[in-house]
Design a protein around this motif. Structure first.
Motif, short mmCIF file in Angstrom:
data_model
loop_
_atom_site.label_atom_id
_atom_site.label_comp_id
_atom_site.label_asym_id
_atom_site.label_seq_id
_atom_site.Cartn_x
_atom_site.Cartn_y
_atom_site.Cartn_z
N ALA A 60 -9.04 4.57 -7.94
CA ALA A 60 -8.39 5.64 -7.16
C ALA A 60 -7.68 5.06 -5.94
CB ALA A 60 -9.41 6.69 -6.74
N GLU A 61 -8.31 4.08 -5.31
CA GLU A 61 -7.71 3.44 -4.13
C GLU A 61 -6.43 2.67 -4.51
OE1 GLU A 61 -8.91 -0.29 -1.36
OE2 GLU A 61 -10.43 1.28 -1.57
N GLU A 62 -6.49 1.93 -5.62
CA GLU A 62 -5.31 1.18 -6.08
C GLU A 62 -4.18 2.12 -6.47
OE1 GLU A 62 -7.57 -2.72 -8.00
OE2 GLU A 62 -7.37 -0.88 -9.18
N TRP A 63 -4.52 3.24 -7.12
CA TRP A 63 -3.52 4.22 -7.53
C TRP A 63 -2.83 4.83 -6.30
CZ3 TRP A 63 -0.34 5.47 -11.07
CH2 TRP A 63 0.22 6.74 -11.13
N ALA A 64 -3.60 5.17 -5.28
CA ALA A 64 -3.03 5.73 -4.06
C ALA A 64 -2.09 4.71 -3.40
CB ALA A 64 -4.14 6.14 -3.10
N ARG A 65 -2.50 3.45 -3.35
CA ARG A 65 -1.65 2.41 -2.75
C ARG A 65 -0.36 2.24 -3.57
NH1 ARG A 65 -0.67 -3.23 -2.47
NH2 ARG A 65 -0.31 -3.87 -0.33
N PHE A 66 -0.47 2.24 -4.89
CA PHE A 66 0.69 2.13 -5.77
C PHE A 66 1.66 3.28 -5.52
CE2 PHE A 66 2.64 3.20 -9.92
CZ PHE A 66 3.38 2.05 -10.11
N GLN A 67 1.15 4.49 -5.46
CA GLN A 67 1.99 5.66 -5.21
C GLN A 67 2.68 5.55 -3.85
OE1 GLN A 67 -0.96 8.79 -5.94
NE2 GLN A 67 0.43 9.55 -7.53
N ASN A 68 1.94 5.13 -2.85
CA ASN A 68 2.52 4.99 -1.51
C ASN A 68 3.64 3.96 -1.49
OD1 ASN A 68 0.91 6.96 -0.33
ND2 ASN A 68 -0.67 5.50 0.27
N LEU A 69 3.44 2.85 -2.20
CA LEU A 69 4.48 1.83 -2.25
C LEU A 69 5.72 2.31 -3.00
CD1 LEU A 69 2.29 -1.34 -2.84
CD2 LEU A 69 3.68 -0.83 -0.83
N LEU A 70 5.53 3.14 -4.02
CA LEU A 70 6.67 3.71 -4.73
C LEU A 70 7.45 4.68 -3.86
CD1 LEU A 70 5.34 4.44 -8.33
CD2 LEU A 70 7.01 2.74 -7.66
N LEU A 71 6.71 5.51 -3.13
CA LEU A 71 7.34 6.55 -2.32
C LEU A 71 7.90 6.00 -1.01
CD1 LEU A 71 4.77 9.42 -2.90
CD2 LEU A 71 7.05 9.15 -3.92
N ASP A 72 7.30 4.95 -0.50
CA ASP A 72 7.75 4.37 0.78
C ASP A 72 7.69 2.84 0.66
OD1 ASP A 72 8.56 4.12 3.41
OD2 ASP A 72 6.53 4.39 4.21
N PRO A 73 8.64 2.25 -0.09
CA PRO A 73 8.58 0.80 -0.29
C PRO A 73 8.84 0.03 1.00
CG PRO A 73 10.61 1.70 -1.20
CD PRO A 73 9.80 2.87 -0.73
N PRO A 74 8.29 -1.15 1.12
CA PRO A 74 8.54 -1.95 2.32
C PRO A 74 9.99 -2.44 2.33
CG PRO A 74 7.28 -3.20 0.71
CD PRO A 74 7.41 -1.82 0.18
N ASP A 75 10.47 -2.78 3.51
CA ASP A 75 11.81 -3.35 3.63
C ASP A 75 11.86 -4.69 2.91
OD1 ASP A 75 12.70 -1.22 5.18
OD2 ASP A 75 12.08 -2.18 7.05
N PRO A 76 13.02 -5.04 2.33
CA PRO A 76 13.12 -6.33 1.65
C PRO A 76 12.91 -7.48 2.64
CG PRO A 76 15.14 -5.03 1.36
CD PRO A 76 14.24 -4.27 2.27
N ASN A 77 12.15 -8.48 2.23
CA ASN A 77 11.95 -9.64 3.08
C ASN A 77 13.04 -10.69 2.77
OD1 ASN A 77 11.17 -10.91 0.71
ND2 ASN A 77 8.98 -10.76 1.15
N GLU A 78 13.01 -11.77 3.48
CA GLU A 78 14.05 -12.79 3.32
C GLU A 78 14.06 -13.38 1.91
OE1 GLU A 78 17.26 -14.98 3.87
OE2 GLU A 78 16.53 -13.43 5.23
#
Length: 93
Positions: A60-78
């Motif tokens: 459940a924790e991994e699923w929530a993190r996955f959903q959060n990353l899909l909905l609010d992806p981090p900015d591209p790094n170098e």
């Protein structure tokens, strides 16, 4: 009522007499033909192997993190910016 074969493909196996006897004995316990028993067991194992390689199970924790990353992806790094630039360079005519 006689059974009509629905199968068209054939698989041939070579095994020791002891292995064949064991498979026949197991098939008899389940009131199946040797062919039906071997096919059933092989398909069960195939389903397990395919599921292990093609499905991802998340807590459940991994699923929530996955959903959060899909909905609010981090900015591209170098490193990602360089990879995208290289990709664009390679694919440009």
């Amino acid at each position: 009522m006689p059974r009509v074969a629905q199968r068209q493909d054939r698989v041939s196996l070579r095994l020791s007499p002891q292995s064949k006897q064991k498979l026949e004995r197991a098939a008899a316990y389940l009131d199946k033909t040797l062919t039906d028993f071997v096919i059933d067991v092989a398909l069960q194992k195939a389903e397990t192997v395919v599921r292990e390689h093609e499905m991802i199970a998340l807590t459940a924790e991994e699923w929530a993190r996955f959903q959060n990353l899909l909905l609010d992806p981090p900015d591209p790094n170098e490193r990602l910016r360089r990879a995208l630039a290289e990709h664009g360079r390679i694919l440009r005519p």
